[in-house]
Design a protein around this motif. Structure first.
Motif, PDB file in Angstrom:
ATOM      1  N   ASN A  33       0.830  -1.207   0.000  1.00 41.53           N
ATOM      2  CA  ASN A  33       0.000   0.000   0.000  1.00 41.53           C
ATOM      3  C   ASN A  33       0.865   1.257   0.000  1.00 41.53           C
ATOM      4  O   ASN A  33       0.589   2.204  -0.743  1.00 41.53           O
ATOM      5  CB  ASN A  33      -0.941   0.029   1.212  1.00 41.53           C
ATOM      6  CG  ASN A  33      -2.077  -0.944   1.071  1.00 41.53           C
ATOM      7  OD1 ASN A  33      -2.482  -1.297  -0.024  1.00 41.53           O
ATOM      8  ND2 ASN A  33      -2.593  -1.409   2.194  1.00 41.53           N
ATOM      9  N   ASP A  34       1.892   1.279   0.836  1.00 45.20           N
ATOM     10  CA  ASP A  34       2.796   2.430   0.878  1.00 45.20           C
ATOM     11  C   ASP A  34       3.485   2.639  -0.468  1.00 45.20           C
ATOM     12  O   ASP A  34       3.600   3.767  -0.949  1.00 45.20           O
ATOM     13  CB  ASP A  34       3.888   2.236   1.946  1.00 45.20           C
ATOM     14  CG  ASP A  34       3.345   2.209   3.359  1.00 45.20           C
ATOM     15  OD1 ASP A  34       2.258   2.774   3.604  1.00 45.20           O
ATOM     16  OD2 ASP A  34       4.018   1.613   4.228  1.00 45.20           O
ATOM     17  N   LEU A  43      -2.984  -2.454  -6.749  1.00 46.17           N
ATOM     18  CA  LEU A  43      -2.093  -3.168  -5.835  1.00 46.17           C
ATOM     19  C   LEU A  43      -1.521  -4.433  -6.476  1.00 46.17           C
ATOM     20  O   LEU A  43      -0.325  -4.716  -6.308  1.00 46.17           O
ATOM     21  CB  LEU A  43      -2.813  -3.498  -4.533  1.00 46.17           C
ATOM     22  CG  LEU A  43      -3.178  -2.295  -3.659  1.00 46.17           C
ATOM     23  CD1 LEU A  43      -3.912  -2.765  -2.404  1.00 46.17           C
ATOM     24  CD2 LEU A  43      -1.962  -1.495  -3.289  1.00 46.17           C
TER      25      LEU A  43
END
Length: 115
Positions: A33-34, A43
């Protein structure tokens, strides 16, 4: 067909998204996610990039509960650095010769060094 490690590393580095991911991982480990935040992609797409980087030995993935942080593997770049070192020495020597030639010309000897 199996790819040699150096080719796999260069292939992984050929993609600008993967290079950006590596740059981000220089700051410390991060989740998918980061890592996905600055990109306009899903993703799963970021995960595919991570798999390429991991297979090339440039990153590793951990497992902490539900979190799989990615982290940079600095030794993964060692083979690239060693391969590039040969060419760095070549170019340094070439630039040194060019510098000497230009200094000789500036002193008025158009034949260059050694004359």
């Amino acid at each position: 067909m199996q790819t040699d490690p150096l080719s796999a590393k260069f292939a992984a580095l050929a993609d600008p998204t993967r290079r950006a991911i590596l740059a981000r991982l220089c700051e410390g480990e991060a989740s998918v996610n980061d890592l996905a935040a600055p990109f306009d992609m899903s993703l799963p797409a970021v995960s595919k990039h991570l798999k390429v980087l991991e297979k090339a030995g440039l990153i590793s993935r951990g497992r902490e509960a539900q979190w799989r942080p990615a982290r940079l593997e600095p030794m993964g770049m060692k083979g690239i650095a060693e391969w590039l070192e040969h060419y760095r020495r070549y170019w340094d020597a070439s630039f040194d010769r060019l510098d000497a030639y230009l200094k000789k010309i500036q002193k008025g000897d158009p034949r260059g060094p050694g004359h």
